[in-house]
Write a protein that holds these residues in place. Structure first.
Motif, short mmCIF file in Angstrom:
data_model
loop_
_atom_site.label_atom_id
_atom_site.label_comp_id
_atom_site.label_asym_id
_atom_site.label_seq_id
_atom_site.Cartn_x
_atom_site.Cartn_y
_atom_site.Cartn_z
N LEU A 86 -33.17 -9.24 -15.33
CA LEU A 86 -32.35 -9.84 -14.28
C LEU A 86 -31.97 -8.82 -13.21
O LEU A 86 -31.99 -9.12 -12.02
N THR A 87 -31.67 -7.60 -13.63
CA THR A 87 -31.33 -6.54 -12.70
C THR A 87 -32.46 -6.25 -11.73
O THR A 87 -32.26 -6.17 -10.52
N GLU A 88 -33.67 -6.10 -12.26
CA GLU A 88 -34.82 -5.81 -11.40
C GLU A 88 -35.10 -6.94 -10.42
O GLU A 88 -35.38 -6.70 -9.25
N VAL B 151 -31.03 -8.48 -19.45
CA VAL B 151 -30.22 -7.89 -18.38
C VAL B 151 -31.07 -6.96 -17.52
O VAL B 151 -30.94 -6.94 -16.29
N ASP B 152 -31.95 -6.18 -18.15
CA ASP B 152 -32.86 -5.32 -17.38
C ASP B 152 -33.75 -6.16 -16.47
O ASP B 152 -33.98 -5.82 -15.31
N VAL C 219 -32.95 -9.28 -9.31
CA VAL C 219 -31.88 -9.40 -8.31
C VAL C 219 -31.97 -8.28 -7.27
O VAL C 219 -31.83 -8.54 -6.06
N LEU C 220 -32.22 -7.06 -7.71
CA LEU C 220 -32.39 -5.95 -6.75
C LEU C 220 -33.56 -6.21 -5.80
O LEU C 220 -33.46 -5.98 -4.60
N ALA D 290 -34.12 -0.65 -6.49
CA ALA D 290 -33.01 0.30 -6.51
C ALA D 290 -33.28 1.48 -5.58
O ALA D 290 -32.40 1.91 -4.82
#
Length: 102
Positions: free
Chosen positions: A43-45, A40-41, A47-48, A82
């Protein structure tokens, strides 16, 4: 094999650079212990970074910025996506306020 159009190649470059920046940010934050490093970390990075990279490319294209400069801006600004999103958000809000106050 079909030949890629210049515009398609640019889109692929922007997406590739944004993903590269997202992966780099993930690895750097993992190394520094800022994140656990799960899927998840990661994927988050990514996608951002993609959101910032595509946004930067769209704005630069509308301002007729040279594509090489645009790709460099995508690499720089999509790193730590972010933080870039917070800065972009502040700029957009200020510009909208000016627009509606006139």
């Amino acid at each position: 094999m079909p030949t890629l159009l210049h515009g398609e190649l640019f889109v692929y470059a922007v997406i590739g650079f944004a993903i590269l920046s997202g992966v780099g940010t993930f690895l750097n934050r993992k190394r520094e212990g800022q994140i656990k490093g799960g899927f998840v970390d990661f994927l988050t990075e990514v996608v951002l970074a993609l959101v910032v990279g595509i946004s930067v490319a769209c704005v630069a294209d509308s301002w007729d910025v040279e594509r090489g400069v645009t790709c460099a801006a995508v690499l720089v600004l999509s790193n730590n996506g972010a933080e870039s999103l917070v800065s972009i958000r502040k700029i957009v809000i200020n510009q909208l306020r000016k627009l509606f106050q006139s």
